[in-house]
Scaffold this motif. Structure first.
Motif, PDB file in Angstrom:
ATOM      1  N   UNK A  14     -29.081  24.964  23.528  1.00 35.61           N
ATOM      2  CA  UNK A  14     -28.624  24.619  24.880  1.00 35.61           C
ATOM      3  C   UNK A  14     -29.709  24.831  25.928  1.00 35.61           C
ATOM      4  N   UNK A  15     -29.549  24.123  27.047  1.00 34.06           N
ATOM      5  CA  UNK A  15     -30.365  24.405  28.226  1.00 34.06           C
ATOM      6  C   UNK A  15     -29.861  25.713  28.830  1.00 34.06           C
ATOM      7  N   UNK A  16     -30.727  26.415  29.514  1.00 32.18           N
ATOM      8  CA  UNK A  16     -30.331  27.688  30.142  1.00 32.18           C
ATOM      9  C   UNK A  16     -29.486  27.370  31.377  1.00 32.18           C
ATOM     10  N   UNK A  17     -28.231  27.827  31.403  1.00 33.03           N
ATOM     11  CA  UNK A  17     -27.378  27.549  32.558  1.00 33.03           C
ATOM     12  C   UNK A  17     -27.816  28.344  33.795  1.00 33.03           C
ATOM     13  N   UNK A  18     -27.456  27.851  34.969  1.00 33.69           N
ATOM     14  CA  UNK A  18     -27.878  28.510  36.218  1.00 33.69           C
ATOM     15  C   UNK A  18     -27.471  29.976  36.323  1.00 33.69           C
ATOM     16  N   UNK A  19     -26.296  30.332  35.828  1.00 32.03           N
ATOM     17  CA  UNK A  19     -25.880  31.738  35.963  1.00 32.03           C
ATOM     18  C   UNK A  19     -26.717  32.661  35.080  1.00 32.03           C
ATOM     19  N   UNK A  20     -27.224  32.175  33.970  1.00 35.76           N
ATOM     20  CA  UNK A  20     -28.111  32.989  33.135  1.00 35.76           C
ATOM     21  C   UNK A  20     -29.458  33.150  33.833  1.00 35.76           C
ATOM     22  N   UNK A  21     -29.957  32.075  34.436  1.00 37.57           N
ATOM     23  CA  UNK A  21     -31.204  32.159  35.207  1.00 37.57           C
ATOM     24  C   UNK A  21     -31.071  33.168  36.336  1.00 37.57           C
ATOM     25  N   UNK A  22     -29.928  33.129  37.023  1.00 41.26           N
ATOM     26  CA  UNK A  22     -29.694  34.064  38.133  1.00 41.26           C
ATOM     27  C   UNK A  22     -29.646  35.504  37.631  1.00 41.26           C
ATOM     28  N   UNK A  23     -28.995  35.726  36.501  1.00 45.46           N
ATOM     29  CA  UNK A  23     -28.933  37.080  35.937  1.00 45.46           C
ATOM     30  C   UNK A  23     -30.326  37.574  35.571  1.00 45.46           C
ATOM     31  N   UNK A  24     -31.161  36.696  35.026  1.00 41.81           N
ATOM     32  CA  UNK A  24     -32.521  37.087  34.675  1.00 41.81           C
ATOM     33  C   UNK A  24     -33.350  37.379  35.924  1.00 41.81           C
ATOM     34  N   UNK A  25     -33.050  36.699  37.010  1.00 40.00           N
ATOM     35  CA  UNK A  25     -33.715  36.988  38.276  1.00 40.00           C
ATOM     36  C   UNK A  25     -33.351  38.395  38.754  1.00 40.00           C
ATOM     37  N   UNK A  26     -32.076  38.745  38.657  1.00 39.74           N
ATOM     38  CA  UNK A  26     -31.640  40.113  39.001  1.00 39.74           C
ATOM     39  C   UNK A  26     -32.380  41.132  38.139  1.00 39.74           C
ATOM     40  N   UNK A  27     -32.486  40.830  36.846  1.00 40.80           N
ATOM     41  CA  UNK A  27     -33.164  41.727  35.915  1.00 40.80           C
ATOM     42  C   UNK A  27     -34.625  41.906  36.304  1.00 40.80           C
ATOM     43  N   UNK A  28     -35.274  40.825  36.709  1.00 36.97           N
ATOM     44  CA  UNK A  28     -36.691  40.906  37.083  1.00 36.97           C
ATOM     45  C   UNK A  28     -36.905  41.713  38.357  1.00 36.97           C
ATOM     46  N   UNK A  29     -35.865  41.850  39.140  1.00 37.08           N
ATOM     47  CA  UNK A  29     -35.958  42.611  40.388  1.00 37.08           C
ATOM     48  C   UNK A  29     -35.577  44.078  40.198  1.00 37.08           C
ATOM     49  N   UNK A  30     -35.423  44.489  38.947  1.00 38.77           N
ATOM     50  CA  UNK A  30     -35.198  45.906  38.667  1.00 38.77           C
ATOM     51  C   UNK A  30     -33.792  46.302  38.279  1.00 38.77           C
ATOM     52  N   UNK A  52     -32.046  36.627  23.383  1.00 39.30           N
ATOM     53  CA  UNK A  52     -32.432  36.783  21.981  1.00 39.30           C
ATOM     54  C   UNK A  52     -32.405  35.473  21.199  1.00 39.30           C
ATOM     55  N   UNK A  53     -31.505  34.552  21.570  1.00 38.92           N
ATOM     56  CA  UNK A  53     -31.316  33.345  20.765  1.00 38.92           C
ATOM     57  C   UNK A  53     -31.896  32.070  21.365  1.00 38.92           C
ATOM     58  N   UNK A  54     -32.194  32.066  22.657  1.00 44.01           N
ATOM     59  CA  UNK A  54     -32.656  30.848  23.304  1.00 44.01           C
ATOM     60  C   UNK A  54     -34.111  31.025  23.748  1.00 44.01           C
ATOM     61  N   UNK A  55     -34.995  30.192  23.217  1.00 44.00           N
ATOM     62  CA  UNK A  55     -36.424  30.319  23.515  1.00 44.00           C
ATOM     63  C   UNK A  55     -36.724  30.115  25.001  1.00 44.00           C
ATOM     64  N   UNK A  56     -36.030  29.184  25.645  1.00 49.00           N
ATOM     65  CA  UNK A  56     -36.271  28.929  27.074  1.00 49.00           C
ATOM     66  C   UNK A  56     -35.873  30.141  27.914  1.00 49.00           C
ATOM     67  N   UNK A  57     -34.747  30.767  27.574  1.00 51.57           N
ATOM     68  CA  UNK A  57     -34.312  31.970  28.300  1.00 51.57           C
ATOM     69  C   UNK A  57     -35.289  33.113  28.053  1.00 51.57           C
ATOM     70  N   UNK A  58     -35.772  33.223  26.825  1.00 51.23           N
ATOM     71  CA  UNK A  58     -36.736  34.273  26.480  1.00 51.23           C
ATOM     72  C   UNK A  58     -38.026  34.084  27.282  1.00 51.23           C
ATOM     73  N   UNK A  59     -38.519  32.847  27.366  1.00 58.63           N
ATOM     74  CA  UNK A  59     -39.740  32.563  28.123  1.00 58.63           C
ATOM     75  C   UNK A  59     -39.524  32.804  29.605  1.00 58.63           C
ATOM     76  N   UNK A  60     -38.360  32.396  30.126  1.00 62.03           N
ATOM     77  CA  UNK A  60     -38.060  32.620  31.545  1.00 62.03           C
ATOM     78  C   UNK A  60     -38.026  34.109  31.845  1.00 62.03           C
TER      79      UNK A  60
END
Length: 67
Positions: A14-30, A52-60
């Motif tokens: 799957x493509x990385x959905x917007x809410x997963x991208x947003x969660x990863x942004x929160x994670x990157x901010x600490x 763990x399962x999606x390469x695009x999410x892992x790279x992001x």
């Protein structure tokens, strides 16, 4: 005769959905994994599964950590 797949695509396909991208942004901010997931209304396990399962999410996730 070919057999076509039915149902929802797997996380790895799957493509990385917007809410997963947003969660990863929160994670990157600490934020913790749990707090990042809660901020977008998902379970901690779901967020980790995407990374763990999606390469695009892992790279992001890796890209956002470096910024």
């Amino acid at each position: 005769m070919t057999i076509s797949k039915v149902g929802r695509p797997s996380i790895s396909e799957s493509e990385v959905p917007p809410h997963i991208e947003e969660a990863l942004l929160h994670k990157s901010r600490g934020a913790t994994w749990a707090d990042s997931a809660t901020a977008v209304g998902i379970k901690y396990q779901t967020l980790r599964e995407w990374v763990n399962k999606n390469e695009k999410a892992k790279k992001l996730n890796g890209k956002l950590k470096k910024e």
